[in-house]
Design a protein around this motif. Sequence first.
Motif, short mmCIF file in Angstrom:
data_model
loop_
_atom_site.label_atom_id
_atom_site.label_comp_id
_atom_site.label_asym_id
_atom_site.label_seq_id
_atom_site.Cartn_x
_atom_site.Cartn_y
_atom_site.Cartn_z
N PHE A 1 2.54 5.21 5.50
CA PHE A 1 4.01 4.92 6.71
C PHE A 1 3.37 4.58 7.97
N SER A 2 2.57 5.71 8.36
CA SER A 2 2.46 5.60 9.82
C SER A 2 2.14 4.49 10.22
N ARG A 3 1.66 3.47 9.13
CA ARG A 3 0.59 2.19 9.11
C ARG A 3 2.49 1.15 9.06
N LYS B 221 11.45 7.08 0.92
CA LYS B 221 10.94 7.29 0.09
C LYS B 221 9.95 8.71 0.13
N LEU B 222 9.10 8.53 1.83
CA LEU B 222 8.43 9.59 2.33
C LEU B 222 9.51 11.18 2.03
N ALA C 20 0.47 -1.21 0.17
CA ALA C 20 -0.01 0.28 0.34
C ALA C 20 1.18 1.31 0.43
N PHE C 21 1.84 0.95 1.15
CA PHE C 21 2.67 2.75 1.34
C PHE C 21 3.57 2.38 -0.47
N GLU C 22 3.84 1.14 -1.37
CA GLU C 22 4.20 1.19 -2.82
C GLU C 22 3.66 2.28 -3.24
N ALA C 23 2.48 1.63 -3.51
CA ALA C 23 1.27 1.88 -4.52
C ALA C 23 1.18 4.15 -3.91
N ALA C 24 0.72 3.65 -2.89
CA ALA C 24 0.63 5.66 -2.83
C ALA C 24 1.27 6.49 -3.48
N SER C 25 0.83 7.48 -3.56
CA SER C 25 1.51 8.46 -4.54
C SER C 25 0.82 10.03 -3.90
#
Length: 633
Positions: A77-79, A97-98, A63-68
């Motif tokens: 990231f919090s998760r 990344k963030l 999910a983090f990789e898919a977020a834009s």
Amino acid sequence: MALRRAASLLLRQRLRTFAPTPAPPKTLNPLPPHPRRHYSPRPAPALRASAAAAAVAEAAEEAFEAASTTNDLSAAFSRLETLLPPTDKRLALACLKLGQHLESTSSADPARVLELALRSIGILEACPGSPDAADSDAVSLAMALHLAGSASVDLTRFHDALAFLSRALRLLSPLLPSSKHAAAAQPDADEGFDVRPVAHAVRLQLANVKTAMGRREEALADMRACVDLKESILPPGSRELGVAYRDLAEAHAAVLDFKQALPFCQRALELHESALGRNSVELAHDRRLLGVIYTGLEQHEQALEQNEMSQKVMKKWGVAGDDLMHAEIDAANIKIALGKFGEAVSVLKEVAKKAEKDSEARALVFIYMAKALAHQEKVGDTKRCLEIACDILEKKELSEPDKVAEAYVEVSSLYEMVNEFDKAISLMKRSLWMLERIPQAQHMEGNVAARIGWLLLLTGKVTEAVPYLEDAAQRMKETFGPNHFGVGYVYNNLGAAYMEMDRPQSAAQMFALAKEIMDVSLGPQHSDTIETCQSLANAYSTMGSYSVAMEFQERVVASWRNHGHSARDKLKEAKRLYEEIQMKAIAFMSPDDSVIALPEPRQHEVDSNSKKVAQPEPQQHEIDSNSKKVAQQ
């Protein structure tokens, strides 16, 4: 004057600055669902629980990789933070990344970016890496260090930024394809991760940091390395490669090294012309910079030709606004250098009609109009134009301090032209005060301090001039390198100040340093180098070291003789001074030594000897005890 004219045309690169803003609030995430209740009295197998946790962590990672978007990335990231151990390498990469995403947005909080970068660095440094992953771990750590360096720049912590970026470069250097290590590990550019773009980003940021710190000579080396990397990455004829050549040419021009700037600018022009045609906007920018470089080389006809061609392309493509107005102002400045003062005033009057009230462009119009009028000896009109320009600049001191400080330097030089020295010194001091509060403008401080010192020396305020000149010498050595001709001129002025203060030994030391630098940067036959050699002879003569004084005076005679008929008067004066030193030496000789004939100036050129310059004491067999006492004072 030619160097000043060229410097006033340059467009200086500026580092991007951000106003710190609060980080956006994190989106609250729903907790993971509770596991199903097991009615069996035995606990669930550990392996099954571990597999479930791994699956949840993997889903969160996906999910983090898919977020834009920023909000989605922050939530994901919090998760991840709640699911991964604090020393997990995946968390380090997520921080990276963030942080990179936040750094790319205009509303980023650099303190938050730095926090993420440091967290990533800490985890990557603590994680034991396998030999197979050593290179990828080094690249990840270098990218985190680059992010920390970029955030430190935005926070104006330049020394911290330099430390982060230098370490990143040390990690990447062995991995570049040119090194033996990388060649063995990556025989094919298509295999593995190409570190050259990362190395380019680190080098470019290093150049920006060193420029902001005033270390422009070192920044040039990093920019040249950037161009080398781009040449290896980009295909021949790439437009981006042409921009890199132009940036490097502009960097050389910014330190007044126009000879080095010229070939890079020409290369950029040739590349853009072949790739984009003769009427591209990129080519117009190349030609405008080429005009600046030709101005610095005092090739004003070529400068004007390039400027006119640049304007023609801009007008054809409808490029208006500041770019075109500044090109027109450049053209007027070149016309002033050519002595076409009336034409320059006409051009500037037309630009004034288009410039917005209280704009930077309008201030520049009145500054250069004042320059043209000053050359026509119209003192009253010159002062009125300068007053208008100063009124505009004062309103912009807070919003654009770097541009205003630079403009004050130009205005000061014009007040100097009309003999308003107190006003000129006041403006230069105002400029220096402003520059000292702009971290990115350290490279200008030395030049301004040197100018203040020279003006104070010119107006007889010698004691007040010396601290400015000493400070300028140190700043300029750090900015332009120890052998830059500007440093030589500062030492020469310091020598003149010490002579006025009746300190000939200190003066001789300064003149010796100045001559050594000018021999390298200007050449031993340059007129300013010869004048410095003359100052050395005068200083040693004042000290009573007549043998050393005659040696330097002999070099002055030989050098002016090599200049031919154009230096006839200077040669005559140099011979007269040689004879004067001879007479002083004879007067100090004892009766027993008076029969010894002193040598006449040799007819051939004498090469400079820096070792002798560094040894001011006269030789024992050439002077008597009286002159030795004078030399030791």
